[in-house]
Write a protein that holds these residues in place. Sequence first.
Motif, PDB file in Angstrom:
ATOM      1  N   THR A 217      19.941 111.225  40.167  1.00 51.74           N
ATOM      2  CA  THR A 217      19.536 112.561  40.619  1.00 51.74           C
ATOM      3  C   THR A 217      20.723 113.473  40.862  1.00 51.74           C
ATOM      4  O   THR A 217      20.699 114.653  40.505  1.00 51.74           O
ATOM      5  CB  THR A 217      18.703 112.455  41.911  1.00 51.74           C
ATOM      6  N   TYR A 218      21.779 112.932  41.463  1.00 46.85           N
ATOM      7  CA  TYR A 218      22.870 113.783  41.953  1.00 46.85           C
ATOM      8  C   TYR A 218      24.140 113.740  41.112  1.00 46.85           C
ATOM      9  O   TYR A 218      25.099 114.439  41.422  1.00 46.85           O
ATOM     10  CB  TYR A 218      23.205 113.389  43.395  1.00 46.85           C
ATOM     11  N   ASN A 219      24.155 112.902  40.066  1.00 50.30           N
ATOM     12  CA  ASN A 219      25.309 112.870  39.163  1.00 50.30           C
ATOM     13  C   ASN A 219      26.620 112.666  39.928  1.00 50.30           C
ATOM     14  O   ASN A 219      27.550 113.464  39.829  1.00 50.30           O
ATOM     15  CB  ASN A 219      25.367 114.152  38.329  1.00 50.30           C
TER      16      ASN A 219
ATOM     17  N   LEU B 103      41.279 109.897  50.044  1.00 45.75           N
ATOM     18  CA  LEU B 103      41.188 111.326  49.758  1.00 45.75           C
ATOM     19  C   LEU B 103      40.427 111.582  48.454  1.00 45.75           C
ATOM     20  O   LEU B 103      40.690 110.928  47.443  1.00 45.75           O
ATOM     21  CB  LEU B 103      42.589 111.933  49.663  1.00 45.75           C
ATOM     22  N   GLY B 104      39.501 112.543  48.488  1.00 39.78           N
ATOM     23  CA  GLY B 104      38.711 112.830  47.301  1.00 39.78           C
ATOM     24  C   GLY B 104      37.962 111.598  46.835  1.00 39.78           C
ATOM     25  O   GLY B 104      37.918 111.293  45.641  1.00 39.78           O
ATOM     26  N   THR B 105      37.344 110.915  47.765  1.00 42.80           N
ATOM     27  CA  THR B 105      36.745 109.606  47.503  1.00 42.80           C
ATOM     28  C   THR B 105      35.552 109.659  46.565  1.00 42.80           C
ATOM     29  O   THR B 105      35.157 108.640  46.002  1.00 42.80           O
ATOM     30  CB  THR B 105      36.348 108.941  48.843  1.00 42.80           C
ATOM     31  N   GLY B 106      34.957 110.857  46.357  1.00 42.46           N
ATOM     32  CA  GLY B 106      33.793 110.939  45.476  1.00 42.46           C
ATOM     33  C   GLY B 106      32.641 110.135  46.050  1.00 42.46           C
ATOM     34  O   GLY B 106      32.230 110.339  47.191  1.00 42.46           O
ATOM     35  N   PRO B 107      32.120 109.166  45.288  1.00 42.94           N
ATOM     36  CA  PRO B 107      31.040 108.336  45.817  1.00 42.94           C
ATOM     37  C   PRO B 107      31.536 107.142  46.636  1.00 42.94           C
ATOM     38  O   PRO B 107      30.789 106.194  46.858  1.00 42.94           O
ATOM     39  CB  PRO B 107      30.313 107.874  44.545  1.00 42.94           C
TER      40      PRO B 107
ATOM     41  N   GLU C 254      35.785 113.687  51.661  1.00 40.27           N
ATOM     42  CA  GLU C 254      35.121 114.276  50.498  1.00 40.27           C
ATOM     43  C   GLU C 254      34.544 115.632  50.880  1.00 40.27           C
ATOM     44  O   GLU C 254      33.804 115.757  51.849  1.00 40.27           O
ATOM     45  CB  GLU C 254      34.006 113.347  50.004  1.00 40.27           C
ATOM     46  N   SER C 255      34.880 116.670  50.104  1.00 37.79           N
ATOM     47  CA  SER C 255      34.424 118.025  50.422  1.00 37.79           C
ATOM     48  C   SER C 255      33.093 118.371  49.770  1.00 37.79           C
ATOM     49  O   SER C 255      32.393 119.285  50.221  1.00 37.79           O
ATOM     50  CB  SER C 255      35.481 119.049  49.985  1.00 37.79           C
ATOM     51  N   ASN C 256      32.711 117.656  48.710  1.00 39.48           N
ATOM     52  CA  ASN C 256      31.460 117.949  48.010  1.00 39.48           C
ATOM     53  C   ASN C 256      30.270 117.501  48.857  1.00 39.48           C
ATOM     54  O   ASN C 256      30.166 116.340  49.238  1.00 39.48           O
ATOM     55  CB  ASN C 256      31.460 117.238  46.654  1.00 39.48           C
ATOM     56  N   GLY C 257      29.362 118.417  49.127  1.00 40.11           N
ATOM     57  CA  GLY C 257      28.270 118.140  50.055  1.00 40.11           C
ATOM     58  C   GLY C 257      27.360 117.004  49.626  1.00 40.11           C
ATOM     59  O   GLY C 257      27.008 116.133  50.425  1.00 40.11           O
TER      60      GLY C 257
ATOM     61  N   ALA D 162      34.412 112.028  56.460  1.00 36.19           N
ATOM     62  CA  ALA D 162      34.938 113.336  56.854  1.00 36.19           C
ATOM     63  C   ALA D 162      34.626 114.303  55.719  1.00 36.19           C
ATOM     64  O   ALA D 162      35.238 114.229  54.650  1.00 36.19           O
ATOM     65  CB  ALA D 162      36.445 113.267  57.105  1.00 36.19           C
ATOM     66  N   GLU D 163      33.646 115.175  55.924  1.00 34.67           N
ATOM     67  CA  GLU D 163      33.276 116.146  54.896  1.00 34.67           C
ATOM     68  C   GLU D 163      34.261 117.310  54.977  1.00 34.67           C
ATOM     69  O   GLU D 163      34.081 118.267  55.725  1.00 34.67           O
ATOM     70  CB  GLU D 163      31.838 116.632  55.081  1.00 34.67           C
TER      71      GLU D 163
END
Length: 214
Positions: A45-47, A80-84, A104-107, A128-129
Amino acid sequence: MNTPSFPQALRDDLSHGLTSLGLDTDALSPPLLAYLALLDRWNRTYNLTAIRDPREMVTRHLLDSLAMHPFVENEALADLGTGPGLPGIPLAIAKPGLQVTLVESNGKKARFLREAVRTLGLANARVAESRAEALDQPGAYDAITARALDTLAGIIEVGGHLLKPGGKLLAMKGIRPEEEIAALPRGWKVSTVHPLAVPGLVGERHLAIIQRDD
């Protein structure tokens, strides 16, 4: 923990890979498969990752992340920038004494991370968003890692402030990153570069360990 239903070939890949890495297959396979099932379900769903095949995820996500485990101590680590959640979640599963902050900054990815931490019961992981450069925790971590975020200089620029004195950057790279090492900013040096053997992965993999040049 309920073991998700995956083909035997996938389970064998994971089991043989964990054994090759010197890890406890019986202890780690169930939580890693639970994480993989959650990632596979959300990914539809969220790619969250471009890799769609769960069997390919075993090699390119789980085993690739865990190949660095001998060089990760039981300490405070910011991914940092852990993605999934790569490599942070597999490392948190394999090393209960490690305290992992998944940055991860992506909601949508941050929502997945929170769900994964909750579902897997990872008491040693938190989310940590935030963008790495905006994380207001200077000197809070023994180590930072980044699997596919940026060049070595770029990672230091956005995350170097998070390291304690004597802290280190653990950066996953493909071929030995000679040009990136040569471009390190003033005040930083390469400590070591370890070639990594990732079971089932074709191509080179290296872990560059970078520290301040005190």
